[in-house]
Design a protein around this motif. Sequence first.
Motif, PDB file in Angstrom:
ATOM      1  N   ILE A  26      -5.127  19.410  19.105  1.00 58.03           N
ATOM      2  CA  ILE A  26      -4.353  18.194  18.878  1.00 58.03           C
ATOM      3  C   ILE A  26      -5.295  17.079  18.446  1.00 58.03           C
ATOM      4  CG2 ILE A  26      -2.747  16.531  19.867  1.00 58.03           C
ATOM      5  CD1 ILE A  26      -2.150  18.664  22.055  1.00 58.03           C
ATOM      6  N   TYR A  27      -5.092  16.578  17.248  1.00 57.47           N
ATOM      7  CA  TYR A  27      -5.828  15.419  16.768  1.00 57.47           C
ATOM      8  C   TYR A  27      -5.162  14.182  17.375  1.00 57.47           C
ATOM      9  CZ  TYR A  27      -7.560  12.001  13.277  1.00 57.47           C
ATOM     10  OH  TYR A  27      -8.108  10.914  12.635  1.00 57.47           O
ATOM     11  N   ILE A  28      -5.810  13.600  18.396  1.00 66.10           N
ATOM     12  CA  ILE A  28      -5.211  12.491  19.123  1.00 66.10           C
ATOM     13  C   ILE A  28      -5.224  11.209  18.297  1.00 66.10           C
ATOM     14  CG2 ILE A  28      -5.292  11.128  21.253  1.00 66.10           C
ATOM     15  CD1 ILE A  28      -4.639  14.046  21.715  1.00 66.10           C
ATOM     16  N   GLY A  29      -6.313  10.968  17.604  1.00 66.30           N
ATOM     17  CA  GLY A  29      -6.384   9.765  16.793  1.00 66.30           C
ATOM     18  C   GLY A  29      -7.803   9.405  16.435  1.00 66.30           C
ATOM     19  N   GLY A  83      -4.668  15.921  10.920  1.00 71.89           N
ATOM     20  CA  GLY A  83      -5.204  16.849  11.904  1.00 71.89           C
ATOM     21  C   GLY A  83      -4.821  18.296  11.687  1.00 71.89           C
ATOM     22  N   ASP A  84      -4.380  18.638  10.476  1.00 66.05           N
ATOM     23  CA  ASP A  84      -4.027  20.035  10.216  1.00 66.05           C
ATOM     24  C   ASP A  84      -5.258  20.931  10.334  1.00 66.05           C
ATOM     25  OD1 ASP A  84      -1.434  19.336   9.773  1.00 66.05           O
ATOM     26  OD2 ASP A  84      -1.543  19.447   7.584  1.00 66.05           O
ATOM     27  N   ASN A 109     -16.067   6.685   8.617  1.00 67.82           N
ATOM     28  CA  ASN A 109     -15.169   5.546   8.785  1.00 67.82           C
ATOM     29  C   ASN A 109     -14.646   5.369  10.207  1.00 67.82           C
ATOM     30  OD1 ASN A 109     -13.479   7.750   8.841  1.00 67.82           O
ATOM     31  ND2 ASN A 109     -12.229   7.144   7.066  1.00 67.82           N
ATOM     32  N   GLY A 110     -15.216   6.069  11.170  1.00 70.97           N
ATOM     33  CA  GLY A 110     -14.769   5.890  12.544  1.00 70.97           C
ATOM     34  C   GLY A 110     -15.105   7.088  13.412  1.00 70.97           C
ATOM     35  N   THR A 111     -14.431   7.154  14.548  1.00 66.53           N
ATOM     36  CA  THR A 111     -14.650   8.229  15.516  1.00 66.53           C
ATOM     37  C   THR A 111     -13.321   8.906  15.807  1.00 66.53           C
ATOM     38  OG1 THR A 111     -16.403   6.894  16.534  1.00 66.53           O
ATOM     39  CG2 THR A 111     -15.604   8.804  17.778  1.00 66.53           C
ATOM     40  N   ALA A 112     -13.255  10.216  15.574  1.00 62.89           N
ATOM     41  CA  ALA A 112     -12.020  10.975  15.803  1.00 62.89           C
ATOM     42  C   ALA A 112     -12.066  11.638  17.171  1.00 62.89           C
ATOM     43  CB  ALA A 112     -11.838  12.027  14.718  1.00 62.89           C
ATOM     44  N   PHE A 113     -10.893  11.771  17.799  1.00 61.06           N
ATOM     45  CA  PHE A 113     -10.757  12.394  19.111  1.00 61.06           C
ATOM     46  C   PHE A 113      -9.801  13.576  18.981  1.00 61.06           C
ATOM     47  CE2 PHE A 113     -11.624   7.890  19.576  1.00 61.06           C
ATOM     48  CZ  PHE A 113     -12.672   7.856  20.485  1.00 61.06           C
ATOM     49  N   VAL A 114     -10.310  14.785  19.259  1.00 63.40           N
ATOM     50  CA  VAL A 114      -9.530  16.003  19.079  1.00 63.40           C
ATOM     51  C   VAL A 114      -9.500  16.770  20.390  1.00 63.40           C
ATOM     52  CG1 VAL A 114      -9.259  18.133  17.764  1.00 63.40           C
ATOM     53  CG2 VAL A 114     -10.244  16.103  16.652  1.00 63.40           C
ATOM     54  N   ASP A 115      -8.309  17.062  20.878  1.00 62.12           N
ATOM     55  CA  ASP A 115      -8.117  17.883  22.074  1.00 62.12           C
ATOM     56  C   ASP A 115      -8.287  19.339  21.662  1.00 62.12           C
ATOM     57  OD1 ASP A 115      -7.130  19.367  24.238  1.00 62.12           O
ATOM     58  OD2 ASP A 115      -5.588  17.901  24.720  1.00 62.12           O
ATOM     59  N   ILE A 116      -9.342  19.977  22.169  1.00 60.23           N
ATOM     60  CA  ILE A 116      -9.652  21.358  21.778  1.00 60.23           C
ATOM     61  C   ILE A 116      -9.346  22.338  22.906  1.00 60.23           C
ATOM     62  CG2 ILE A 116     -11.443  20.558  20.186  1.00 60.23           C
ATOM     63  CD1 ILE A 116     -13.486  21.681  22.311  1.00 60.23           C
ATOM     64  N   THR A 117      -8.598  21.897  23.915  1.00 59.34           N
ATOM     65  CA  THR A 117      -8.350  22.743  25.088  1.00 59.34           C
ATOM     66  C   THR A 117      -7.712  24.065  24.689  1.00 59.34           C
ATOM     67  OG1 THR A 117      -7.947  20.690  26.312  1.00 59.34           O
ATOM     68  CG2 THR A 117      -7.347  22.765  27.397  1.00 59.34           C
ATOM     69  N   GLN A 131       1.023   8.709  22.532  1.00 60.43           N
ATOM     70  CA  GLN A 131       2.307   9.214  22.071  1.00 60.43           C
ATOM     71  C   GLN A 131       2.275   9.464  20.565  1.00 60.43           C
ATOM     72  OE1 GLN A 131       4.836   9.829  24.383  1.00 60.43           O
ATOM     73  NE2 GLN A 131       3.157   9.312  25.801  1.00 60.43           N
ATOM     74  N   SER A 132       2.930  10.540  20.141  1.00 57.62           N
ATOM     75  CA  SER A 132       3.072  10.884  18.722  1.00 57.62           C
ATOM     76  C   SER A 132       1.731  10.851  17.987  1.00 57.62           C
ATOM     77  CB  SER A 132       4.047   9.921  18.032  1.00 57.62           C
ATOM     78  OG  SER A 132       5.308   9.945  18.663  1.00 57.62           O
ATOM     79  N   PRO A 133       0.776  11.643  18.453  1.00 56.44           N
ATOM     80  CA  PRO A 133      -0.520  11.666  17.769  1.00 56.44           C
ATOM     81  C   PRO A 133      -0.392  12.252  16.369  1.00 56.44           C
ATOM     82  CG  PRO A 133      -0.381  13.446  19.380  1.00 56.44           C
ATOM     83  CD  PRO A 133       0.852  12.618  19.554  1.00 56.44           C
ATOM     84  N   PRO A 134      -1.347  11.891  15.468  1.00 59.63           N
ATOM     85  CA  PRO A 134      -2.501  11.020  15.699  1.00 59.63           C
ATOM     86  C   PRO A 134      -2.156   9.544  15.542  1.00 59.63           C
ATOM     87  CG  PRO A 134      -2.604  11.913  13.491  1.00 59.63           C
ATOM     88  CD  PRO A 134      -1.398  12.539  14.129  1.00 59.63           C
ATOM     89  N   GLN A 135      -2.913   8.711  16.234  1.00 53.84           N
ATOM     90  CA  GLN A 135      -2.725   7.272  16.199  1.00 53.84           C
ATOM     91  C   GLN A 135      -4.047   6.578  15.889  1.00 53.84           C
ATOM     92  OE1 GLN A 135       0.066   5.497  16.557  1.00 53.84           O
ATOM     93  NE2 GLN A 135       1.421   7.237  17.007  1.00 53.84           N
ATOM     94  N   VAL A 136      -3.946   5.355  15.360  1.00 48.82           N
ATOM     95  CA  VAL A 136      -5.115   4.498  15.260  1.00 48.82           C
ATOM     96  C   VAL A 136      -5.396   3.950  16.655  1.00 48.82           C
ATOM     97  CG1 VAL A 136      -6.086   2.386  14.288  1.00 48.82           C
ATOM     98  CG2 VAL A 136      -4.670   3.882  12.873  1.00 48.82           C
TER      99      VAL A 136
END
Length: 425
Positions: free
Chosen positions: A122-125, A48-49, A108-116, A169-174
């Motif tokens: 924050i790349y949550i996972g 998530g850099d 390969n999936g769906t990413a969730f990123v907090d852009i507030t 906790q401790s993002p990013p997570q699967v």
Amino acid sequence: MVKPHFTILLVFIILSCSSDDGFVSPIDNGGNNGGNNGGGNTMDIGNGDVTRGATPCESGMAAIYPCDGYDLLFHMDLSSLSAGSGNDIWGWTDTENNREYALVGLNNGTAFVDITDTSNPIYIGKMPTATDNSTWRDVKVYNNHAFVVSEAPGHGMQIFDLTRLRNVQSPPQVLTADARYTGIGNAHNIVINEEMGFAYPVGTARNDAFNGGVHFISVQSPTSPSGVGGYGANGYTHDAQVVTYQGPDTDYTGQEIFIGANENQIAIVDITNKSNPTEISTLSYSNLGYTHQGWFTEDHRYFILGDELDEPDFGFNSRTLIFDFSDLDNPTLHTTYLGPTGAIDHNGYVLGDEFFLANYSAGLRVLDISDIENENISEKAFFDTHPSNNIAGFDGVWSVYPFFESGKIIISDTGGGLFVIQKSN
């Protein structure tokens, strides 16, 4: 994105014929645990850099990106999300704390990123694909849940409780799905009418019960979806919009109206009665390449359509077709807008008097539709995430989500990943 060449079409047919329609138990609650189905923490999901931080649009450029009227807030590339390509994108605002999230479709999936806080996103996972990787994935939101479909064979519809993002906790997570509906297999896209609580996967297997048209799924209890029929009399549906109609045609006020982009025509269908959907009308237009996707103006009078193959097939500059839907039984072509480049138009969405067009290699283009009634449409701003060219190809912006109250706009670029921009001061 359409598959326009024979090799890609063959792959599409193989995927379509791999549909899992007809499963005895169409709901898998409790997530997909293990291996490629979304469990475990062995999958490389990226770190998530941020690739590039806030960069104003000055003298027509934001760093390497041509722009007009929009600043870059941040860019997170595909390597940061450990993905090979990007596709669809949607947004969610947590009304409990007003945090904003980008839901980014990946191969390969769906990413969730907090852009507030765009200075510290924050790349949550990532929720991995339910079966195989695929170029095509689509996500929509209803009642604080994300609904994800894919062209991957046997994928079904993943359902994820977005309120879980508050406590990772401790993002990013699967991240694992909360439920999975397997009454469909592959699907190209998904539409949700939030007013009615129904999800509408489209572009499923062409040999299914609805000819690859639209499936009707009640999601009023999001993790207990229920299939209640479908419609396929007009054939395969590539994309669609479903609205509770409040437009000028009083014959249909309050009815649930389906507008399907069906490859070689637009199909207008009254789906209020799920057991007896009825065709209202169909229409075509000249120089048709591939009827791809469209969106109503907010008054439900005009329907703005993109044809994905008219640029490469006929040599047009980016062509946007505007139809007058004042009479749903007799829709007509109102006007046509040609953009400044030859890039292919993809997904487009209306917010107020602006149309936000994902224009592949030409990036995001923002059209002024305030005088659409008098056929006056013009480009007012843009942000080009694909600066190398503006050719009629499939690289660049796949989709855009312009509906955050903060004014942030999130963009998914097929090779560039996630971009977050905002109107310049």
